[in-house]
Scaffold this motif. Structure first.
Motif, PDB file in Angstrom:
ATOM      1  N   ALA A 204       0.728  -1.065   0.018  1.00 41.90           N
ATOM      2  CA  ALA A 204      -0.001   0.076  -0.191  1.00 41.90           C
ATOM      3  C   ALA A 204       1.036   1.258  -0.042  1.00 41.90           C
ATOM      4  N   HIS A 209      -2.048   4.677  -3.391  1.00 41.34           N
ATOM      5  CA  HIS A 209      -3.099   5.649  -2.806  1.00 41.34           C
ATOM      6  C   HIS A 209      -3.332   6.733  -3.669  1.00 41.34           C
ATOM      7  N   ASN A 260      -6.384   0.465   4.652  1.00 44.64           N
ATOM      8  CA  ASN A 260      -5.692  -0.339   3.757  1.00 44.64           C
ATOM      9  C   ASN A 260      -6.349  -1.008   2.800  1.00 44.64           C
TER      10      ASN A 260
END
Length: 287
Positions: A204, A209, A260
């Motif tokens: 991640a 993101h 997450n």
């Protein structure tokens, strides 16, 4: 006395299939009249059958064969064997009773051939084309079942499907990445410096993101457009678009800080029912 078992209730079979594998769409049909509800469940059961093929085969060829059966059905090449398939039987009934065009159904099958291979989704334009032929087509056919087949409904269906489809791409990232399958546009990954192998490894990263934030922004724009267009379709047809309320709730959940993206976040059925019930009584769906 004959010992032959009675034939299965095809309508119940479809309802159970959708309830088990696509609960938000199942819940949305609860707000439709009985005849339309049966047709909607047939449509959504057909979609479940197509979407599940990817998880039921280990190689592309068996999946291609299953898809070809449906393609042959829509072109009139499958006859007797269709009666033994409860989903096909119900879908053919819906096509007949509501004068549904078969071309969008056939195109939906064709588009899902992408699912059988691990080729990455190259661009946002490619993803939009995929979703227009799948998620948007389902909204348009559902609107037709509810009695509307206007240009306005088609326009609404396109944006509704894009909002829903992009949201599902983000929500399905844990499953897809574990299969080394990539529906995130490669174009976005490249522009944000995010590597495919990092996605497949479940990392991640800030770059990932950034990709997801961009996709969430795209989905929110389509959702806003779709909701603004609801006023241009008759009240009687708006039940076909109730799943948009779940899309809005999902986007709020998926955009929470610190989430997450590789951790599955299932939504309870009770919460889904509550979201759809509240939406069914809101101004968007009643005024």
């Amino acid at each position: 006395m004959s010992s032959t078992a009675p034939p299965p209730d095809t309508a119940t079979f479809c309802a159970d299939l959708v309830r088990s594998h696509d609960f938000p769409r199942y819940a949305a049909t609860l707000f439709a009249p009985a005849a339309e509800r049966r047709a909607l469940l047939a449509l959504y059961a057909f979609n479940v059958e197509i979407v599940r093929v990817r998880d039921q085969v280990s190689q592309p060829l068996p999946g291609e064969i299953r898809f070809q059966w449906w393609t042959d059905l829509f072109s009139g090449l499958v006859h007797g064997s269709a009666e033994g398939n409860p989903v096909a039987a119900e879908l053919l009934r819906a096509i007949r009773d509501f004068d549904l065009p078969v071309e969008p159904l056939s195109l939906l099958v064709d588009e899902h051939q992408f699912d059988l291979y691990n080729d990455p989704m190259p661009t946002m334009t490619a993803l939009e084309g995929y979703l227009a032929a799948t998620s948007s087509a389902l909204f348009a056919l559902a609107a037709r079942i509810m009695g509307v087949s206007s240009d306005e409904a088609e326009h609404l269906a396109r944006h509704a499907g894009l909002a829903q489809g992009i949201t599902q791409v983000i929500a399905n990232l844990p499953r897809d990445s574990s299969h080394r399958q990539l529906f995130l546009p490669q174009q976005f990954l490249t522009s944000h410096g995010c590597g495919m192998e990092d996605v497949f490894a479940g990392k991640a990263t800030p770059d990932l993101h950034a990709v997801l934030d961009q996709l969430i922004g795209e989905a929110r724009q389509h959702l806003a457009t779709a909701l603004s267009l609801l006023a241009h379709v008759p009240l009687s047809a708006r039940a076909a678009f109730l799943p948009l309320s779940q899309v809005r709730a999902d986007l709020d959940r998926l955009s929470r800080p610190g989430r997450n993206p590789f951790a599955p976040q299932p939504v309870s059925r009770l919460r889904t029912l509550w979201t759809l019930w509240r939406a069914s009584r809101s101004r968007e769906f009643t005024k």
